[in-house]
Motif scaffolding. Sequence first.
Motif, PDB file in Angstrom:
ATOM      1  N   SER A 285      43.330 -75.071 -59.965  1.00 19.12           N
ATOM      2  CA  SER A 285      42.925 -74.026 -58.909  1.00 19.12           C
ATOM      3  C   SER A 285      41.946 -74.532 -57.965  1.00 19.12           C
ATOM      4  CB  SER A 285      42.199 -72.620 -59.970  1.00 19.12           C
ATOM      5  OG  SER A 285      41.220 -73.417 -60.736  1.00 19.12           O
ATOM      6  N   ALA A 286      41.126 -75.689 -58.468  1.00 24.36           N
ATOM      7  CA  ALA A 286      40.052 -75.899 -57.571  1.00 24.36           C
ATOM      8  C   ALA A 286      40.460 -76.926 -56.527  1.00 24.36           C
ATOM      9  CB  ALA A 286      38.836 -76.450 -58.504  1.00 24.36           C
ATOM     10  N   LEU A 287      41.624 -77.372 -56.438  1.00 23.98           N
ATOM     11  CA  LEU A 287      42.228 -78.463 -55.819  1.00 23.98           C
ATOM     12  C   LEU A 287      42.906 -77.556 -54.460  1.00 23.98           C
ATOM     13  CD1 LEU A 287      43.726 -81.022 -58.320  1.00 23.98           C
ATOM     14  CD2 LEU A 287      41.515 -81.218 -56.690  1.00 23.98           C
ATOM     15  N   PRO A 288      42.936 -78.499 -53.348  1.00 22.34           N
ATOM     16  CA  PRO A 288      43.723 -77.829 -52.214  1.00 22.34           C
ATOM     17  C   PRO A 288      45.162 -77.879 -52.276  1.00 22.34           C
ATOM     18  CG  PRO A 288      42.805 -80.095 -51.756  1.00 22.34           C
ATOM     19  CD  PRO A 288      42.305 -79.671 -52.980  1.00 22.34           C
ATOM     20  N   LYS A 289      46.012 -77.264 -51.373  1.00 23.41           N
ATOM     21  CA  LYS A 289      47.438 -77.524 -51.380  1.00 23.41           C
ATOM     22  C   LYS A 289      47.784 -78.939 -50.827  1.00 23.41           C
ATOM     23  CE  LYS A 289      48.750 -72.661 -51.353  1.00 23.41           C
ATOM     24  NZ  LYS A 289      49.391 -71.829 -50.624  1.00 23.41           N
ATOM     25  N   ALA A 290      46.586 -79.247 -49.743  1.00 25.52           N
ATOM     26  CA  ALA A 290      46.859 -80.768 -49.556  1.00 25.52           C
ATOM     27  C   ALA A 290      45.409 -81.178 -48.903  1.00 25.52           C
ATOM     28  CB  ALA A 290      47.594 -80.497 -48.046  1.00 25.52           C
ATOM     29  N   PHE A 291      45.544 -82.581 -48.985  1.00 25.14           N
ATOM     30  CA  PHE A 291      44.151 -83.336 -48.566  1.00 25.14           C
ATOM     31  C   PHE A 291      43.961 -83.365 -46.920  1.00 25.14           C
ATOM     32  CE2 PHE A 291      44.994 -85.298 -52.941  1.00 25.14           C
ATOM     33  CZ  PHE A 291      43.929 -84.444 -53.658  1.00 25.14           C
ATOM     34  N   LEU A 292      42.838 -83.436 -46.544  1.00 24.83           N
ATOM     35  CA  LEU A 292      42.617 -83.650 -45.303  1.00 24.83           C
ATOM     36  C   LEU A 292      43.367 -84.821 -44.467  1.00 24.83           C
ATOM     37  CD1 LEU A 292      38.801 -82.781 -45.169  1.00 24.83           C
ATOM     38  CD2 LEU A 292      40.583 -81.379 -44.374  1.00 24.83           C
ATOM     39  N   SER A 293      44.193 -84.613 -43.512  1.00 23.01           N
ATOM     40  CA  SER A 293      45.163 -85.552 -42.908  1.00 23.01           C
ATOM     41  C   SER A 293      44.389 -86.596 -42.122  1.00 23.01           C
ATOM     42  CB  SER A 293      45.920 -85.039 -42.256  1.00 23.01           C
ATOM     43  OG  SER A 293      45.563 -84.290 -40.929  1.00 23.01           O
ATOM     44  N   ASP A 294      43.157 -86.179 -41.690  1.00 25.23           N
ATOM     45  CA  ASP A 294      42.413 -87.400 -40.903  1.00 25.23           C
ATOM     46  C   ASP A 294      41.248 -88.309 -41.943  1.00 25.23           C
ATOM     47  OD1 ASP A 294      41.019 -85.034 -41.479  1.00 25.23           O
ATOM     48  OD2 ASP A 294      39.838 -85.204 -39.422  1.00 25.23           O
ATOM     49  N   TYR A 295      41.485 -88.042 -43.173  1.00 29.83           N
ATOM     50  CA  TYR A 295      40.635 -88.836 -44.048  1.00 29.83           C
ATOM     51  C   TYR A 295      41.545 -89.752 -44.747  1.00 29.83           C
ATOM     52  CZ  TYR A 295      36.415 -85.691 -43.595  1.00 29.83           C
ATOM     53  OH  TYR A 295      35.289 -85.057 -43.015  1.00 29.83           O
TER      54      TYR A 295
ATOM     55  N   LYS B 116      37.364 -93.788 -34.061  1.00 26.73           N
ATOM     56  CA  LYS B 116      38.496 -93.283 -33.022  1.00 26.73           C
ATOM     57  C   LYS B 116      39.389 -94.352 -32.764  1.00 26.73           C
ATOM     58  CE  LYS B 116      35.256 -90.029 -30.779  1.00 26.73           C
ATOM     59  NZ  LYS B 116      34.557 -89.627 -29.626  1.00 26.73           N
ATOM     60  N   GLN B 117      40.775 -93.806 -32.760  1.00 27.63           N
ATOM     61  CA  GLN B 117      41.732 -94.785 -32.300  1.00 27.63           C
ATOM     62  C   GLN B 117      42.910 -93.852 -31.739  1.00 27.63           C
ATOM     63  OE1 GLN B 117      42.599 -95.626 -36.560  1.00 27.63           O
ATOM     64  NE2 GLN B 117      43.984 -94.021 -36.814  1.00 27.63           N
ATOM     65  N   LEU B 118      43.831 -94.542 -30.968  1.00 29.46           N
ATOM     66  CA  LEU B 118      44.847 -93.782 -30.105  1.00 29.46           C
ATOM     67  C   LEU B 118      46.162 -93.573 -30.985  1.00 29.46           C
ATOM     68  CD1 LEU B 118      44.718 -96.005 -26.809  1.00 29.46           C
ATOM     69  CD2 LEU B 118      43.755 -93.990 -27.093  1.00 29.46           C
ATOM     70  N   THR B 119      46.540 -92.441 -31.043  1.00 28.66           N
ATOM     71  CA  THR B 119      47.951 -92.077 -31.509  1.00 28.66           C
ATOM     72  C   THR B 119      49.072 -92.685 -30.989  1.00 28.66           C
ATOM     73  OG1 THR B 119      48.090 -90.149 -30.619  1.00 28.66           O
ATOM     74  CG2 THR B 119      46.746 -89.923 -32.536  1.00 28.66           C
ATOM     75  N   SER B 120      50.286 -92.403 -31.435  1.00 23.12           N
ATOM     76  CA  SER B 120      51.343 -92.979 -30.848  1.00 23.12           C
ATOM     77  C   SER B 120      51.388 -92.312 -29.488  1.00 23.12           C
ATOM     78  CB  SER B 120      52.556 -92.987 -31.730  1.00 23.12           C
ATOM     79  OG  SER B 120      52.688 -91.476 -32.187  1.00 23.12           O
ATOM     80  N   SER B 121      51.181 -91.281 -29.172  1.00 22.15           N
ATOM     81  CA  SER B 121      51.380 -90.514 -27.977  1.00 22.15           C
ATOM     82  C   SER B 121      50.025 -90.861 -27.150  1.00 22.15           C
ATOM     83  CB  SER B 121      51.455 -89.026 -28.278  1.00 22.15           C
ATOM     84  OG  SER B 121      50.173 -88.698 -28.780  1.00 22.15           O
TER      85      SER B 121
ATOM     86  N   ASN C   3      39.346 -90.677 -37.341  1.00 25.70           N
ATOM     87  CA  ASN C   3      39.730 -91.086 -38.521  1.00 25.70           C
ATOM     88  C   ASN C   3      38.430 -91.318 -39.258  1.00 25.70           C
ATOM     89  OD1 ASN C   3      40.690 -93.453 -40.430  1.00 25.70           O
ATOM     90  ND2 ASN C   3      42.021 -91.675 -40.484  1.00 25.70           N
ATOM     91  N   HIS C   4      38.212 -90.772 -40.506  1.00 21.28           N
ATOM     92  CA  HIS C   4      37.477 -91.031 -41.506  1.00 21.28           C
ATOM     93  C   HIS C   4      38.193 -92.112 -42.583  1.00 21.28           C
ATOM     94  CE1 HIS C   4      34.979 -87.195 -40.371  1.00 21.28           C
ATOM     95  NE2 HIS C   4      36.265 -87.154 -40.045  1.00 21.28           N
ATOM     96  N   TYR C   5      37.625 -93.243 -42.181  1.00 23.02           N
ATOM     97  CA  TYR C   5      37.992 -94.530 -42.769  1.00 23.02           C
ATOM     98  C   TYR C   5      37.579 -94.885 -44.112  1.00 23.02           C
ATOM     99  CZ  TYR C   5      34.369 -96.813 -40.579  1.00 23.02           C
ATOM    100  OH  TYR C   5      33.063 -97.003 -39.987  1.00 23.02           O
ATOM    101  N   VAL C   6      36.374 -94.491 -44.624  1.00 22.09           N
ATOM    102  CA  VAL C   6      35.612 -94.812 -45.756  1.00 22.09           C
ATOM    103  C   VAL C   6      36.242 -94.138 -47.012  1.00 22.09           C
ATOM    104  CG1 VAL C   6      33.432 -94.971 -46.842  1.00 22.09           C
ATOM    105  CG2 VAL C   6      33.466 -95.151 -44.135  1.00 22.09           C
ATOM    106  N   ILE C   7      36.441 -94.846 -47.995  1.00 23.52           N
ATOM    107  CA  ILE C   7      36.812 -94.449 -49.242  1.00 23.52           C
ATOM    108  C   ILE C   7      35.935 -94.769 -50.568  1.00 23.52           C
ATOM    109  CG2 ILE C   7      39.242 -95.215 -48.797  1.00 23.52           C
ATOM    110  CD1 ILE C   7      39.101 -97.899 -50.282  1.00 23.52           C
ATOM    111  N   THR C   8      36.319 -94.120 -51.577  1.00 18.31           N
ATOM    112  CA  THR C   8      35.386 -94.541 -52.613  1.00 18.31           C
ATOM    113  C   THR C   8      36.437 -94.569 -53.999  1.00 18.31           C
ATOM    114  OG1 THR C   8      33.594 -93.573 -54.050  1.00 18.31           O
ATOM    115  CG2 THR C   8      35.298 -91.836 -53.186  1.00 18.31           C
ATOM    116  N   GLY C   9      35.829 -94.975 -55.115  1.00 18.26           N
ATOM    117  CA  GLY C   9      36.717 -95.188 -56.372  1.00 18.26           C
ATOM    118  C   GLY C   9      35.640 -94.996 -57.544  1.00 18.26           C
ATOM    119  N   GLU C  10      36.440 -95.135 -58.496  1.00 18.43           N
ATOM    120  CA  GLU C  10      35.832 -95.478 -59.973  1.00 18.43           C
ATOM    121  C   GLU C  10      36.334 -96.473 -60.886  1.00 18.43           C
ATOM    122  OE1 GLU C  10      37.313 -93.557 -63.444  1.00 18.43           O
ATOM    123  OE2 GLU C  10      37.191 -91.495 -62.233  1.00 18.43           O
ATOM    124  N   ALA C  11      35.801 -96.790 -61.971  1.00 24.20           N
ATOM    125  CA  ALA C  11      36.415 -97.922 -62.801  1.00 24.20           C
ATOM    126  C   ALA C  11      35.997 -97.513 -64.476  1.00 24.20           C
ATOM    127  CB  ALA C  11      35.747 -99.070 -62.446  1.00 24.20           C
ATOM    128  N   ASN C  12      36.992 -96.956 -64.916  1.00 25.91           N
ATOM    129  CA  ASN C  12      36.746 -96.593 -66.368  1.00 25.91           C
ATOM    130  C   ASN C  12      37.984 -97.602 -67.132  1.00 25.91           C
ATOM    131  OD1 ASN C  12      37.071 -95.782 -68.903  1.00 25.91           O
ATOM    132  ND2 ASN C  12      36.645 -93.648 -68.338  1.00 25.91           N
TER     133      ASN C  12
END
Length: 384
Positions: A103-113, A207-212, A218-227
């Motif tokens: 219920s707390a999650l979106p139907k889809a994640f942000l496409s530009d991230y 910023k980058q050019l699309t195919s058109s 584009n938000h290009y940074v990522i994060t992660g965890e390690a358990n």
Amino acid sequence: MPVLNEQPRTHQSFGKALLFCACLLTLIFLYGYGHGRWKPLEDRAVSWWAVAGTSSPLKGVMDNKRVLVRHDTSWSDENTQATSAVGFNMTSELRRLNPRIFSALPKAFLSDYKNPCWFEKAKETGLDPQGRARVSFRLRCLPYFYIIGMQKCGTTDLYYRITQHPDVVRACAKEPKFWTTYGHRQLGKYLDCFGDAASIIRKRIRKQLTSSGQEAANHYVITGEANPTTIFYNDNWRGKLWDTPNNEPPILLADLIRAVQPDAKFILTLRNPTEMLYSDYLYWKGIHVNRSNTDFHARTTLTIRIFRQCLKNHSVRSCAYEVETDLPSSGTVRLRRGLYEVYLRDWLSVFPREQILVQRLEDHSKDPNKTMTRVLNFLDLGQY
């Protein structure tokens, strides 16, 4: 990138203890570590779903009491026939069992991230000039990658190296333990652990050019965890969802993560199970007060005897997921954490091969540059 040239800290010499543990070599053949039986980089059939007429492992789910059984095909020469459970959808059932998560999650994640993120309504902040309530939003993010194991196999070193990359930001802790120890409860606190990371992810734009030919941000940074216990930890399901004649888990933590993040990436680092076991033994210095080669040999011998006794009545998979009584205080060692093949096969039955990177600590110790290049490529990160 000087950090790649640093040698990880590993226990290189185990002295006489390994001589006392010759009996463990037979278990290495069972595990298949480094031998022809097990090829972790090869994609092949793993666990199957089947229907069996017994009481339901998902209690109250099916009125006709027909259940889903995840067959173990790894340890038997028998040809196991399996059929799909008609009308059963694992993702739908997990959504029903874990309403607070979904219920707390979106139907889809942000496409530009690149990282899985979404905006969540935070709070009302007064009224706007038209008298309408002002609503603020905050960015929420889940990990882009998970280091899922194994313990005493260099996961801390690996996480440190990955997060040295300029396009990766750390969580509040290497091991938030939301999926494991904390029983995937309190999702809000888990997401808070990535709060600072989310702020950085939001600000860093390329910023980058699309195919058109149009310019897009584009938000290009990522994060992660390690358990390092993620790959084998399924105790949260026990009792509530396990009720099968073969004492094998019909539902896994991997199933839940897939329902939440079907495109997540996972890294599994392994080492010789004998060395892992001895390193784990040394780690419990608070309990193993009188640590010695003789004590380690006695504990290992007892643990092997207990495990073989289990195999007389159950499959290897069943014994691997048994309640972990091999704690240091019980006079044994945590032998089952070296049953890599059982756990990896289960994860490969849930996620496609290309989403799980498997590597060995021994290879990383010899050539950290090569293994880290492989990791960065897997995460779609450039060299730095």
